[in-house]
Design a protein around this motif. Structure first.
Motif, PDB file in Angstrom:
ATOM      1  N   VAL A  16       3.563   0.740  -5.296  1.00  0.00           N
ATOM      2  CA  VAL A  16       4.396   1.941  -5.255  1.00  0.00           C
ATOM      3  C   VAL A  16       3.538   3.180  -5.026  1.00  0.00           C
ATOM      4  O   VAL A  16       3.903   4.073  -4.240  1.00  0.00           O
ATOM      5  N   GLU A  17       2.402   3.268  -5.682  1.00  0.00           N
ATOM      6  CA  GLU A  17       1.510   4.413  -5.484  1.00  0.00           C
ATOM      7  C   GLU A  17       1.105   4.529  -4.018  1.00  0.00           C
ATOM      8  O   GLU A  17       1.073   5.634  -3.450  1.00  0.00           O
ATOM      9  N   ASN A  18       0.805   3.412  -3.388  1.00  0.00           N
ATOM     10  CA  ASN A  18       0.446   3.435  -1.977  1.00  0.00           C
ATOM     11  C   ASN A  18       1.641   3.770  -1.091  1.00  0.00           C
ATOM     12  O   ASN A  18       1.489   4.447  -0.066  1.00  0.00           O
ATOM     13  N   LEU A  19       2.827   3.311  -1.474  1.00  0.00           N
ATOM     14  CA  LEU A  19       4.019   3.669  -0.711  1.00  0.00           C
ATOM     15  C   LEU A  19       4.276   5.166  -0.742  1.00  0.00           C
ATOM     16  O   LEU A  19       4.688   5.765   0.264  1.00  0.00           O
ATOM     17  N   LEU A  20       4.039   5.778  -1.896  1.00  0.00           N
ATOM     18  CA  LEU A  20       4.270   7.222  -2.030  1.00  0.00           C
ATOM     19  C   LEU A  20       3.381   8.043  -1.097  1.00  0.00           C
ATOM     20  O   LEU A  20       3.695   9.199  -0.797  1.00  0.00           O
ATOM     21  N   ARG A  22       2.951   7.102   1.943  1.00  0.00           N
ATOM     22  CA  ARG A  22       3.355   6.746   3.297  1.00  0.00           C
ATOM     23  C   ARG A  22       4.808   7.061   3.617  1.00  0.00           C
ATOM     24  O   ARG A  22       5.148   7.241   4.782  1.00  0.00           O
ATOM     25  N   VAL A  23       5.685   7.069   2.610  1.00  0.00           N
ATOM     26  CA  VAL A  23       7.100   7.339   2.857  1.00  0.00           C
ATOM     27  C   VAL A  23       7.609   8.317   1.808  1.00  0.00           C
ATOM     28  O   VAL A  23       7.029   8.422   0.715  1.00  0.00           O
ATOM     29  N   PRO A  24       8.696   9.052   2.094  1.00  0.00           N
ATOM     30  CA  PRO A  24       9.250   9.969   1.097  1.00  0.00           C
ATOM     31  C   PRO A  24       9.684   9.235  -0.165  1.00  0.00           C
ATOM     32  O   PRO A  24      10.159   8.100  -0.109  1.00  0.00           O
ATOM     33  N   ALA A  25       9.540   9.876  -1.301  1.00  0.00           N
ATOM     34  CA  ALA A  25       9.869   9.245  -2.581  1.00  0.00           C
ATOM     35  C   ALA A  25      11.318   8.793  -2.643  1.00  0.00           C
ATOM     36  O   ALA A  25      11.628   7.778  -3.287  1.00  0.00           O
ATOM     37  N   ASP A  26      12.223   9.519  -1.971  1.00  0.00           N
ATOM     38  CA  ASP A  26      13.631   9.134  -2.061  1.00  0.00           C
ATOM     39  C   ASP A  26      13.966   7.892  -1.235  1.00  0.00           C
ATOM     40  O   ASP A  26      15.103   7.431  -1.238  1.00  0.00           O
ATOM     41  N   ARG A  27      12.976   7.340  -0.548  1.00  0.00           N
ATOM     42  CA  ARG A  27      13.151   6.079   0.165  1.00  0.00           C
ATOM     43  C   ARG A  27      12.617   4.898  -0.647  1.00  0.00           C
ATOM     44  O   ARG A  27      12.630   3.765  -0.175  1.00  0.00           O
ATOM     45  N   ILE A  28      12.157   5.184  -1.863  1.00  0.00           N
ATOM     46  CA  ILE A  28      11.558   4.153  -2.697  1.00  0.00           C
ATOM     47  C   ILE A  28      12.389   3.969  -3.964  1.00  0.00           C
ATOM     48  O   ILE A  28      12.786   4.946  -4.607  1.00  0.00           O
ATOM     49  N   GLY A  29      12.644   2.724  -4.315  1.00  0.00           N
ATOM     50  CA  GLY A  29      13.288   2.410  -5.587  1.00  0.00           C
ATOM     51  C   GLY A  29      12.449   1.375  -6.316  1.00  0.00           C
ATOM     52  O   GLY A  29      11.691   0.625  -5.696  1.00  0.00           O
ATOM     53  N   VAL A  30      12.564   1.347  -7.620  1.00  0.00           N
ATOM     54  CA  VAL A  30      11.884   0.316  -8.396  1.00  0.00           C
ATOM     55  C   VAL A  30      12.877  -0.336  -9.341  1.00  0.00           C
ATOM     56  O   VAL A  30      13.815   0.297  -9.829  1.00  0.00           O
ATOM     57  N   SER A  31      12.660  -1.622  -9.577  1.00  0.00           N
ATOM     58  CA  SER A  31      13.459  -2.392 -10.518  1.00  0.00           C
ATOM     59  C   SER A  31      12.526  -2.841 -11.621  1.00  0.00           C
ATOM     60  O   SER A  31      11.579  -3.597 -11.376  1.00  0.00           O
ATOM     61  N   VAL A  32      12.775  -2.367 -12.839  1.00  0.00           N
ATOM     62  CA  VAL A  32      11.857  -2.612 -13.952  1.00  0.00           C
ATOM     63  C   VAL A  32      12.635  -3.034 -15.199  1.00  0.00           C
ATOM     64  O   VAL A  32      13.807  -2.696 -15.363  1.00  0.00           O
ATOM     65  N   GLU A 176      -2.469  -1.993  -1.192  1.00  0.00           N
ATOM     66  CA  GLU A 176      -2.441  -1.083  -0.044  1.00  0.00           C
ATOM     67  C   GLU A 176      -1.864  -1.777   1.187  1.00  0.00           C
ATOM     68  O   GLU A 176      -1.026  -1.204   1.906  1.00  0.00           O
ATOM     69  N   ALA A 177      -2.298  -3.008   1.444  1.00  0.00           N
ATOM     70  CA  ALA A 177      -1.791  -3.739   2.605  1.00  0.00           C
ATOM     71  C   ALA A 177      -0.297  -4.029   2.466  1.00  0.00           C
ATOM     72  O   ALA A 177       0.451  -3.951   3.446  1.00  0.00           O
ATOM     73  N   THR A 178       0.156  -4.334   1.260  1.00  0.00           N
ATOM     74  CA  THR A 178       1.577  -4.569   1.028  1.00  0.00           C
ATOM     75  C   THR A 178       2.380  -3.314   1.347  1.00  0.00           C
ATOM     76  O   THR A 178       3.457  -3.382   1.970  1.00  0.00           O
ATOM     77  N   ALA A 179       1.859  -2.164   0.941  1.00  0.00           N
ATOM     78  CA  ALA A 179       2.537  -0.903   1.241  1.00  0.00           C
ATOM     79  C   ALA A 179       2.559  -0.634   2.741  1.00  0.00           C
ATOM     80  O   ALA A 179       3.559  -0.121   3.268  1.00  0.00           O
ATOM     81  N   VAL A 180       1.497  -0.973   3.424  1.00  0.00           N
ATOM     82  CA  VAL A 180       1.461  -0.801   4.880  1.00  0.00           C
ATOM     83  C   VAL A 180       2.578  -1.607   5.529  1.00  0.00           C
ATOM     84  O   VAL A 180       3.299  -1.114   6.416  1.00  0.00           O
ATOM     85  N   ILE A 181       2.739  -2.846   5.088  1.00  0.00           N
ATOM     86  CA  ILE A 181       3.794  -3.697   5.651  1.00  0.00           C
ATOM     87  C   ILE A 181       5.171  -3.139   5.323  1.00  0.00           C
ATOM     88  O   ILE A 181       6.044  -3.024   6.195  1.00  0.00           O
ATOM     89  N   LEU A 182       5.390  -2.773   4.075  1.00  0.00           N
ATOM     90  CA  LEU A 182       6.694  -2.256   3.661  1.00  0.00           C
ATOM     91  C   LEU A 182       7.045  -0.951   4.370  1.00  0.00           C
ATOM     92  O   LEU A 182       8.217  -0.692   4.663  1.00  0.00           O
ATOM     93  N   ALA A 183       6.049  -0.133   4.622  1.00  0.00           N
ATOM     94  CA  ALA A 183       6.282   1.169   5.249  1.00  0.00           C
ATOM     95  C   ALA A 183       6.569   1.048   6.746  1.00  0.00           C
ATOM     96  O   ALA A 183       6.865   2.054   7.397  1.00  0.00           O
TER      97      ALA A 183
END
Length: 284
Positions: A16-20, A22-32, A176-183
């Motif tokens: 998630v930190e790496n996604l932040l 690369r993409v706007p925060a409002d495009r990210i959700g987490v399930s915890v 980091e690589a996972t975030a690259v793929i997701l982004a």
């Protein structure tokens, strides 16, 4: 939207930190499990919802609106992990996800003696039958080197059962690589392997450690059953010790010997090697 499960755990949080970045925060959700534990993400504009693999209804709510869902694999050996993963996959499908990514394991192939391989193989089969696009991230071993090598700095030896070459991988690089793929940098169908650039043995680690410290670090090969007995004496449950023994059996059979270049391609740089990681640990 991209939804990440296990976002308060080590790999999920780092992803998630790496996604932040690369993409706007409002495009990210987490399930915890515990939304209070993810407040630092809420404060930064990430959508935080409660969900666990044991609760399909909550999962469907936490996955709502997701185009992609990252399922971080469970690690409780006492649980029906394949069943729990199936719950998560079905919830993602029901929520309309277009792609599911799953954190699998390097060499999740039939015949691998390492017992968790069976869980990952079965989960990948569920993904293949899900009817949606999927990616299995077969990650190289990314546990801490302290866990891998034991108390060598105190004892002057790496005392473990017979092993084989393994591309021990930095969790930060995997995240980091996972975030690259997701982004959206690249899209992959089916299993892919993410590992450090070079596979090493405990003999290699002993050589590296000796060079870094200026001390002679020995590699001592322990008998399998003696190692299990020593683990039990030190307080490790026998079942856990025997599970770990299957890792050594798999490594010396060559199941983890192949390093894959994809991680470097995704990062646009060389991933951290075992030597890099050991040097960084010594500098702490």
């Amino acid at each position: 939207m991209i939804v990440v499960t296990g976002a308060t755990g080590g790999l999920g949080s780092a992803t998630v930190e790496n996604l932040l970045e690369r993409v706007p925060a409002d495009r990210i959700g987490v399930s915890v499990r515990d939304v209070a534990g993810a407040r630092h993400f809420t404060d930064r504009g990430v959508r935080v919802r409660q969900g666990s693999y044991e609760d399909p209804a909550a999962l469907r709510h936490s996955f709502a609106g997701a185009e992609q869902v990252l399922l971080v694999s469970g690690n409780d050996p006492a649980a029906d992990l394949v069943g729990l993963h199936r719950n998560a996959i079905e919830a993602a499908v029901a929520a309309g996800a277009q792609r599911i990514l799953y954190t699998s394991q390097q060499a999740a192939v039939p015949g691998n003696p390492y017992r968790p391989s069976e869980i990952h193989i079965a989960t990948e089969d569920v993904l293949a039958e899900s009817g949606v696009a999927w990616t299995a991230l077969r990650n190289g071993a990314y546990g801490t080197l302290d866990q891998v090598l034991g108390p060598w700095r105190r004892t002057g030896e790496i005392a473990r059962p017979e092993d084989g070459p393994v591309p021990y991988t930095d969790r930060a690089d995997v995240a980091e690589a996972t975030a690259v793929i997701l982004a959206g940098g690249r899209s992959f169908d089916g299993p892919i392997t993410l590992t450090a650039p070079v596979a090493v043995t405990f003999d290699d680690f002993a050589t590296i450690a000796s060079e870094l410290t200026g001390r002679t670090i020995e590699r001592t090969v322990l008998n399998d059953e003696q190692w299990v007995a020593d683990q039990i004496t030190s307080g490790v449950p026998e079942e856990a010790a025997r599970l770990m023994l299957t890792w050594y059996q798999a490594s010396r059979a060559g199941y983890f010997a192949a390093a894959d270049p994809l991680l470097a391609e995704l990062l646009g740089r060389e991933p951290n090697s075992a030597a890099d990681r050991l040097a960084a640990r010594l500098a702490d």
